[in-house]
Design an enzyme around this catalytic site. Structure first.
Site, PDB file in Angstrom:
ATOM      1  N   PHE A   1       0.811  -1.371   0.166  1.00 24.22           N
ATOM      2  CA  PHE A   1      -0.080   0.006   0.101  1.00 24.22           C
ATOM      3  C   PHE A   1       0.660   1.387   0.095  1.00 24.22           C
ATOM      4  CE2 PHE A   1      -1.623   3.823   1.907  1.00 24.22           C
ATOM      5  CZ  PHE A   1      -3.184   3.608   1.774  1.00 24.22           C
ATOM      6  N   GLU A   2       0.622   2.146  -1.004  1.00 22.10           N
ATOM      7  CA  GLU A   2       1.397   3.428  -0.787  1.00 22.10           C
ATOM      8  C   GLU A   2       0.609   4.461  -1.653  1.00 22.10           C
ATOM      9  OE1 GLU A   2       4.902   2.649  -3.344  1.00 22.10           O
ATOM     10  OE2 GLU A   2       6.215   2.564  -1.340  1.00 22.10           O
TER      11      GLU A   2
END
Ligand code: GDP
Ligand code: MN
Length: 349
Positions: free
Chosen positions: A235-236
């Site tokens: 996740f970014e």
């Protein structure tokens, strides 16, 4: 003002009128997924969650990248699920192969040793290409050049709470360059010399090291040794312009020359995290407490009861990883003098 930046609560203007929120300025932003054709049904699940919890109201684009051409099923299924435009990119072979300075026999020997040592993905060539690609190339693929911000989504993830605001706009308006939800310690066997390489880069390029950076997140002794803390990069939400900056490119190229993507098994998570923590002022890194997330085997579920209710979350708070011993999020709060959410101590065990 809300204690949760930009998250709406029941009764706030816009809460019942979700369509109204998207009338704010739109960002030049996209979701981005690296996937194989065989990942189609697992990425379908991820897309459905992202759409239900957020994107059906915002209709941001989605870029899919692959080292092989995407097949018709992949394109048909994903296009039918994404509410924005979809784009499909084939990764150039130079971005998914051994650079000429890598000694392939040496790299193969390492894979054999790592296999015997049972290190996860230790014997995989494709996993190494993947990590190197995510570290140094995804943000400069032709399709990505049109955008300023990205949100990385992997197959088989879950989003557990509504997102009642635009995180891209949040990044922009608050001058954030890198956003995360889960942090943890890296397996040292995969990165034994990464920190040596980083120290060499810092010595050669002091001009790229930010004043007021988050070195305290990475090191307990002012940079002598690495404590293995990193943001989990599956996740970014981040700034593509930052990744495309001279500072980041110099950093990636310096690491890439040292060969650890192949002679060890450097992950893109520590590579991105170290870059963000050293080359950005720490205020430019954001912890998205209100984005509830799962990627096997860890969950980020908002600690605060009231927030979970307000955002109609369906995660089990007992599974929240934030305050457990193997998470680095406590450290993140401490180095930033941030107040931990109510109830965090009960979740430590
Ligand atoms: P993990 O999360 O570290 O266990 O690794 P994953 O298997 O989830 O891989 C990370 C990301 O890279 C996912 O989005 C995968 O779909 C993608 N990926 C991994 N290997 C390959 C590959 O060989 N080719 C392509 N196109 N994508 C890959
Ligand atoms: Mn994954």
């Amino acid at each position: 003002p809300s204690e949760f930046p930009m998250a709406l609560k029941p009764g706030d203007p816009g809460w019942d009128d979700l369509a109204g929120i998207k009338d704010g300025p739109r960002m030049n932003a996209t979701f981005v997924t690296l996937a194989r054709n065989s990942d189609v049904w697992e990425i379908a699940k991820s897309i459905r969650q992202v759409e239900d919890r957020f994107n059906r109201r915002y209709n941001y684009d989605w870029v899919f990248l692959n080292d092989q051409p995407f097949d018709d099923t992949f394109k048909k299924v994903t296009t039918s699920l994404v509410s924005g435009k979809t784009h499909y990119g084939l990764i150039p072979v130079e971005h998914w192969s051994f650079p000429e300075w890598i000694d392939r026999d040496k790299a193969e020997k390492v894979r054999q040793d790592m296999k015997e040592a049972k290190i996860i993905y230790g014997d995989s060539v494709s996993y190494r290409h993947m990590c190197r690609f995510e570290s140094g190339f995804f943000f400069r693929q032709e399709l990505m050049m049109n955008y300023d911000y990205y949100w990385r989504v992997e197959p088989s993830i879950e989003l557990y709470c509504d997102i009642h605001y635009d995180p891209f706009r949040f990044m922009h308006e608050n001058n954030k360059k890198y956003g995360f939800v889960i942090s943890l310690y890296e397996y040292i066997e995969t990165i034994p010399t990464l920190w040596d390489s980083v120290k060499k880069f810092m010595k050669n390029h002091p001009e790229h090291i930010a004043a007021g950076n988050a070195m305290g997140f990475l090191s307990e002794d002012g940079g002598e040794t690495y404590n293995k803390c990193h943001f989990w990069s599956n996740f970014e939400i981040g700034s593509l312009n930052w990744l495309r900056s001279k500072a980041y490119i110099d950093y990636f190229e310096s690491l890439d020359r040292d060969g650890g993507f192949f002679y060890e098994r450097w992950g893109d998570a520590p590579v991105h995290s170290i870059a963000a923590a050293l080359m950005l002022p720490k205020e430019e890194i954001h912890f998205f407490e209100d984005i509830a997330y799962y990627h096997v085997p860890f969950t980020h579920c908002p600690t605060d009861d009231k927030l979970r209710t307000a955002l109609r979350c369906h995660c089990n708070p007992n599974e929240n990883f934030d305050w457990k011993g193997y998470s680095c999020t406590t450290r993140w709060f401490d180095i930033n003098n941030m107040e931990k959410p109510e109830g965090w101590e009960d979740q430590k065990k």
